[in-house]
Design a protein around this motif. Sequence first.
Motif, PDB file in Angstrom:
ATOM      1  N   SER A 141       8.378  17.110  28.011  1.00 17.71           N
ATOM      2  CA  SER A 141       7.819  16.628  26.569  1.00 17.71           C
ATOM      3  C   SER A 141       7.257  17.731  26.032  1.00 17.71           C
ATOM      4  CB  SER A 141       6.918  15.260  26.759  1.00 17.71           C
ATOM      5  OG  SER A 141       5.599  15.856  27.349  1.00 17.71           O
ATOM      6  N   ARG A 142       6.977  18.960  26.696  1.00 20.29           N
ATOM      7  CA  ARG A 142       6.190  20.125  25.983  1.00 20.29           C
ATOM      8  C   ARG A 142       7.269  20.882  25.094  1.00 20.29           C
ATOM      9  NH1 ARG A 142       3.218  22.941  31.147  1.00 20.29           N
ATOM     10  NH2 ARG A 142       1.807  21.228  31.717  1.00 20.29           N
ATOM     11  N   PRO A 143       6.667  21.223  24.143  1.00 20.39           N
ATOM     12  CA  PRO A 143       7.512  21.960  23.033  1.00 20.39           C
ATOM     13  C   PRO A 143       8.204  23.119  23.474  1.00 20.39           C
ATOM     14  CG  PRO A 143       5.111  21.675  22.120  1.00 20.39           C
ATOM     15  CD  PRO A 143       5.459  21.491  23.549  1.00 20.39           C
ATOM     16  N   GLY A 144       9.446  23.217  23.248  1.00 18.99           N
ATOM     17  CA  GLY A 144      10.383  24.625  23.729  1.00 18.99           C
ATOM     18  C   GLY A 144      10.653  24.358  25.303  1.00 18.99           C
ATOM     19  N   MET A 145      10.262  23.490  26.052  1.00 20.67           N
ATOM     20  CA  MET A 145      10.641  23.244  27.410  1.00 20.67           C
ATOM     21  C   MET A 145      12.237  22.732  27.547  1.00 20.67           C
ATOM     22  SD  MET A 145       9.634  23.983  30.633  1.00 20.67           S
ATOM     23  CE  MET A 145       7.962  24.333  30.456  1.00 20.67           C
ATOM     24  N   THR A 146      12.741  23.281  28.550  1.00 27.52           N
ATOM     25  CA  THR A 146      14.148  22.899  28.757  1.00 27.52           C
ATOM     26  C   THR A 146      14.396  22.592  30.354  1.00 27.52           C
ATOM     27  OG1 THR A 146      14.934  25.185  29.182  1.00 27.52           O
ATOM     28  CG2 THR A 146      15.126  24.420  27.090  1.00 27.52           C
ATOM     29  N   GLU A 147      15.302  22.177  30.706  1.00 29.23           N
ATOM     30  CA  GLU A 147      15.681  21.601  32.240  1.00 29.23           C
ATOM     31  C   GLU A 147      15.570  23.128  32.784  1.00 29.23           C
ATOM     32  OE1 GLU A 147      15.966  19.085  34.093  1.00 29.23           O
ATOM     33  OE2 GLU A 147      16.291  17.557  32.639  1.00 29.23           O
ATOM     34  N   GLU A 148      16.277  24.343  32.166  1.00 29.46           N
ATOM     35  CA  GLU A 148      16.466  25.529  32.767  1.00 29.46           C
ATOM     36  C   GLU A 148      15.098  26.174  32.910  1.00 29.46           C
ATOM     37  OE1 GLU A 148      20.038  24.223  31.083  1.00 29.46           O
ATOM     38  OE2 GLU A 148      18.180  24.587  30.007  1.00 29.46           O
ATOM     39  N   LYS A 149      14.140  25.976  32.091  1.00 30.52           N
ATOM     40  CA  LYS A 149      12.989  26.830  32.258  1.00 30.52           C
ATOM     41  C   LYS A 149      11.880  25.971  33.002  1.00 30.52           C
ATOM     42  CE  LYS A 149      11.782  28.349  27.329  1.00 30.52           C
ATOM     43  NZ  LYS A 149      11.177  28.193  26.155  1.00 30.52           N
ATOM     44  N   PHE A 150      12.124  24.715  33.209  1.00 31.41           N
ATOM     45  CA  PHE A 150      11.467  23.870  34.396  1.00 31.41           C
ATOM     46  C   PHE A 150      11.890  24.443  35.659  1.00 31.41           C
ATOM     47  CE2 PHE A 150      10.885  19.389  35.798  1.00 31.41           C
ATOM     48  CZ  PHE A 150       9.376  19.665  36.343  1.00 31.41           C
ATOM     49  N   ALA A 151      13.216  24.548  35.781  1.00 28.48           N
ATOM     50  CA  ALA A 151      13.606  24.825  37.135  1.00 28.48           C
ATOM     51  C   ALA A 151      13.110  26.310  37.492  1.00 28.48           C
ATOM     52  CB  ALA A 151      15.078  24.619  37.159  1.00 28.48           C
ATOM     53  N   LEU A 152      13.066  27.094  36.452  1.00 27.95           N
ATOM     54  CA  LEU A 152      12.854  28.553  36.819  1.00 27.95           C
ATOM     55  C   LEU A 152      11.218  28.573  37.265  1.00 27.95           C
ATOM     56  CD1 LEU A 152      13.698  31.659  36.695  1.00 27.95           C
ATOM     57  CD2 LEU A 152      12.536  31.505  34.411  1.00 27.95           C
TER      58      LEU A 152
END
Length: 197
Positions: A141-152
């Motif tokens: 739910s954070r602005p600019g967060m994506t599944e890819e960024k979260f995984a990294l």
Amino acid sequence: MIILGLTGSIGMGKSTTAAMFIDRGIPVHDADRAVHMLYENEAVVPIEAAFPGTTLSGHVDRALLGKALQNDPRGFPRLEAIVHPLVRAKEAAFLRQHRDAGAKLVVLDIPLLFETGAEDRVDAVVVATCALEIQRQRVLSRPGMTEEKFALILARQMPDSDKRARADFLIDTGLGLEAARRQVDDLVERLLARAVG
């Protein structure tokens, strides 16, 4: 003086937990905040030298630095070699100041506490934690967060289950703010009693 290390994976409520310690009058050294300040001051020149084009108008541009690291994750150790010693110096000054002031308990808020071996610098570790589905919901739910960024980000962090296993204390932030505040209050009372005893 008891030095309590506070950590927790992304989205686990670590920053909210740190604020609860501050509300109780316990001094907290926030490593992330120290990094933000360093990105405006001492770290600018060495980071620009190591990662050309990642600073703008005399400060480190986090988006540009993030992009450089995403393109080449091997840059993380280089960045850590610059930033970690500077953060440690700020932490040491914080500890001196509060020891001199007679503090009984201080908190070092360190996101990668176990990953960087910082448990050797504290008397006990408290881990902020919650259920995986709550963590996922919070982070995405954070602005600019994506599944890819979260995984990294998760790939660079020790699994929550391992952190919980190594912790001296846990704060479950998935039960709501009041429940978390009660857990923090209880922990502060126990540690202050130990400091006096």
